[in-house]
Scaffold this motif. Structure first.
Motif, PDB file in Angstrom:
ATOM      1  N   ILE A   1     -14.599  43.302  38.732  1.00 61.94           N
ATOM      2  CA  ILE A   1     -15.315  43.017  39.977  1.00 61.94           C
ATOM      3  C   ILE A   1     -14.501  41.980  40.744  1.00 61.94           C
ATOM      4  N   GLY A   2     -13.889  42.417  41.842  1.00 57.93           N
ATOM      5  CA  GLY A   2     -13.151  41.502  42.721  1.00 57.93           C
ATOM      6  C   GLY A   2     -11.965  40.843  42.057  1.00 57.93           C
ATOM      7  N   ASN A   3     -11.545  39.758  42.687  1.00 54.77           N
ATOM      8  CA  ASN A   3     -10.325  39.121  42.265  1.00 54.77           C
ATOM      9  C   ASN A   3     -10.449  37.610  42.425  1.00 54.77           C
ATOM     10  N   GLU A   4     -11.642  37.080  42.113  1.00 58.29           N
ATOM     11  CA  GLU A   4     -11.890  35.653  42.285  1.00 58.29           C
ATOM     12  C   GLU A   4     -11.245  34.868  41.154  1.00 58.29           C
ATOM     13  N   PRO A   5     -10.452  33.853  41.486  1.00 67.05           N
ATOM     14  CA  PRO A   5      -9.941  32.993  40.422  1.00 67.05           C
ATOM     15  C   PRO A   5     -11.103  32.179  39.856  1.00 67.05           C
ATOM     16  N   THR A   6     -11.073  31.854  38.573  1.00 69.26           N
ATOM     17  CA  THR A   6     -12.123  30.999  38.040  1.00 69.26           C
ATOM     18  C   THR A   6     -11.749  29.537  38.301  1.00 69.26           C
ATOM     19  N   VAL A   7     -12.753  28.674  38.222  1.00 69.42           N
ATOM     20  CA  VAL A   7     -12.507  27.245  38.414  1.00 69.42           C
ATOM     21  C   VAL A   7     -11.553  26.754  37.310  1.00 69.42           C
ATOM     22  N   GLN A   8     -11.778  27.235  36.081  1.00 67.94           N
ATOM     23  CA  GLN A   8     -10.935  26.838  34.956  1.00 67.94           C
ATOM     24  C   GLN A   8      -9.462  27.127  35.230  1.00 67.94           C
ATOM     25  N   GLN A   9      -9.193  28.327  35.777  1.00 69.96           N
ATOM     26  CA  GLN A   9      -7.802  28.702  36.074  1.00 69.96           C
ATOM     27  C   GLN A   9      -7.177  27.749  37.076  1.00 69.96           C
ATOM     28  N   LYS A  10      -7.964  27.350  38.068  1.00 67.83           N
ATOM     29  CA  LYS A  10      -7.450  26.455  39.109  1.00 67.83           C
ATOM     30  C   LYS A  10      -7.179  25.060  38.540  1.00 67.83           C
ATOM     31  N   VAL A  11      -8.045  24.608  37.643  1.00 67.84           N
ATOM     32  CA  VAL A  11      -7.836  23.297  37.016  1.00 67.84           C
ATOM     33  C   VAL A  11      -6.551  23.354  36.196  1.00 67.84           C
ATOM     34  N   LYS A  12      -6.428  24.415  35.431  1.00 67.95           N
ATOM     35  CA  LYS A  12      -5.272  24.578  34.562  1.00 67.95           C
ATOM     36  C   LYS A  12      -3.980  24.647  35.367  1.00 67.95           C
ATOM     37  N   ALA A  13      -4.063  25.274  36.522  1.00 66.66           N
ATOM     38  CA  ALA A  13      -2.867  25.406  37.370  1.00 66.66           C
ATOM     39  C   ALA A  13      -2.428  24.060  37.936  1.00 66.66           C
ATOM     40  N   GLY A  14      -3.307  23.057  37.855  1.00 66.47           N
ATOM     41  CA  GLY A  14      -2.886  21.725  38.281  1.00 66.47           C
ATOM     42  C   GLY A  14      -3.407  21.266  39.633  1.00 66.47           C
ATOM     43  N   ILE A  15      -4.405  21.981  40.184  1.00 69.29           N
ATOM     44  CA  ILE A  15      -5.022  21.515  41.436  1.00 69.29           C
ATOM     45  C   ILE A  15      -5.773  20.213  41.125  1.00 69.29           C
ATOM     46  N   HIS A  16      -5.580  19.194  41.972  1.00 74.68           N
ATOM     47  CA  HIS A  16      -6.125  17.872  41.647  1.00 74.68           C
ATOM     48  C   HIS A  16      -7.623  17.736  41.918  1.00 74.68           C
TER      49      HIS A  16
END
Ligand SMILES: *Cc1c(COP(=O)(O)O)cnc(C)c1O
Length: 466
Positions: free
Chosen positions: A275-290
């Motif tokens: 369903i869709g292509n929404e990044p999860t919050v966890q993925q964004k944290v892991k990627a290093g977004i502050h």
């Protein structure tokens, strides 16, 4: 205008059965009922004076009947709340006009529990001293997202405002032109930025922004790289967007934090469920977004809230800011958010969070429910015809605009009522039922109708049929 003389005294009307019966029901007080009655008499008096009630042959009894009919209607109006429960049969899961996310049973239980009495909102049971409301859900959020720290404000718009104000006020923030979006209800990122006294540096073009565009725009005044998730629209065709890794690497080189407004922000991986292509919050944290912010009542499926997660250094800055007090959430938000987050920790979100349950509901299940409805009603409503057909449901709430969920709807046509007329009557049922209209037919999509709401929809249709 001899009818003016016919207008009875209030005390006389109050001795009438039509008044005393209402009083005996003991729902509305004597004083409330008297106020309503006086209001109706005043209105009728004005209408006689303005000649809107003209029939000279009206008897005293008929005038009294007019007053009591209106009295009944005024009571019915009063009994109807302005904010009322409805059944959402549109299939739009996050319907912003219908209050976005319905809460889980667990959240509702916790809500009533906390509403009933006093609570530990700012009280530490262990020490018997003052506690902080920030502590109530922070640990759940850090555990679920992997972030160092977290806080919650009133809604995501408030989160955007607080973050810009606390981190970038009086300085520059760089944002792609492709992301200066307007999100329903006239929430414009550019307006919020101006309001928070941030100097917006727009880079790239609407359809293309490269990492070099960001890099060239960096000055000594740059305090933030801002990314806004394109939740409610999609630019298709010849496009280019800087990916998270490149932006994180740029931010490291220049030592400037990145803030991403994720909009719907999900903890559940919908992409894995196709369903869709929404990044999860966890993925964004892991990627290093502050710093990351998202809504509590979109894909998360909780109460209205703006959830902020990220590096402790920045979250501490936000907590200390004067605005944090202005934008703080109340105990009901914290109660329902705590229960919602616990459901995620307990890994029961697929069964317990209505938003997730409804989004994952299979077309086959919806088809079965549609037939169950028809079986219950078809013999009692010969003026209606029902047809089950393939359709698409929308996620809604400015979320995953490109996603179409396979569903089955019931297409309903009445012998002589138009679809608009049917929709209106259903809206005026004691528990309003909200439907879709397409090509002159009423469509019912059971994706958003709970099992325990089926009978409400049945009864609403029976009431229309009469
Ligand atoms: C929905 C949304 C908002 C606003 O969130 P609220 O919780 O409704 O205040 C802000 N930014 C984006 C990208 C959104 O999708």
């Amino acid at each position: 205008m001899k009818q003016l003389r016919y207008l009875p005294a209030i005390d006389f009307l109050k001795s009438d059965n039509r008044f005393t019966d209402k009083l005996k029901m003991n729902y509305l007080s004597d004083s409330m009922l008297t106020d309503i009655l006086v209001e109706q008499v005043d209105k009728v008096r004005n209408e006689i004076i303005n000649k809107r009630i003209e029939d000279e042959s009206l008897t005293r009894e008929e005038l009294v009947t007019i007053i009591f009919n209106r009295f009944d209607r005024a009571i019915a109006d009063f009994n109807q709340n302005n904010l009322q429960r409805v059944v959402n049969a549109t299939g739009v899961v996050l319907h912003t006009n219908l209050g976005r996310a319905p809460l889980s049973e667990q959240a509702i239980t916790q809500l009533t529990e906390i509403a009933k009495g006093y609570s530990t909102l700012e009280y530490n049971i262990r020490t018997g001293k003052r506690g902080s409301r920030h502590d109530i859900v922070e640990q759940y959020l850090t555990k679920l997202t992997g972030a160092e720290a977290a806080m919650v404000v009133n809604n995501n718009a408030a989160a955007v405002y607080l973050i810009l104000k606390a981190i970038a006020s009086g300085k520059e923030a760089i944002v792609s032109r492709g992301e200066l979006v307007e999100i329903g209800g006239s929430f414009r990122v550019s307006d919020i930025m101006e309001e928070s006294n941030v100097d917006i540096v727009e880079v790239g073009t609407t359809n293309k922004t490269k990492i070099t565009d960001y890099e060239r725009a960096i000055t000594d005044e740059t305090s933030l790289l801002l990314k806004v998730h394109k939740s409610n629209f999609k630019i298709i065709g010849f496009t280019e967007e800087v990916d998270t890794e490149a932006l994180v690497s740029l931010s490291k080189t220049y030592n400037i934090p990145i803030y991403e407004d994720l909009g719907s922000g999900t903890l559940f991986n919908f992409t894995e469920k196709k369903i869709g292509n929404e990044p999860t919050v966890q993925q964004k944290v892991k990627a290093g977004i502050h710093i990351i912010s998202f809504s509590g009542d979109k894909l998360l499926g909780g109460p209205q809230a703006g959830i902020i997660v990220g590096r402790k250094k920045y979250i501490d800055q936000l907590k200390k800011h004067q605005l944090a007090r202005v934008l703080r959430v109340d105990k009901f938000t914290l109660a329902t958010l705590e229960a919602t987050l616990k459901t995620y920790l307990n890994k029961r979100e697929r069964e317990q969070i209505p938003v997730i349950r409804n989004l994952l509901k299979s077309a086959e299940t919806i088809k079965e429910e549609a037939h169950k409805f028809i079986d219950k009603i078809v013999h009692k409503t010969p003026l209606f015809t029902y047809e089950v057909m393939n359709e698409k449901s929308k996620v809604g709430g400015g979320t995953m605009p490109e996603v179409e969920l396979d569903t089955y709807v019931i297409k309903i046509i009445h012998d002589h009522l138009t679809s608009e007329q049917i929709a209106k009557l259903l809206r005026h049922y004691e528990i309003p039922v909200i439907v879709r209209i397409k090509d002159e037919a009423v469509l019912l999509d059971f994706r958003t109708v709970n099992e325990d709401e089926l009978d409400i929809v049945v009864n609403a249709f029976l009431s229309v049929h009469e």
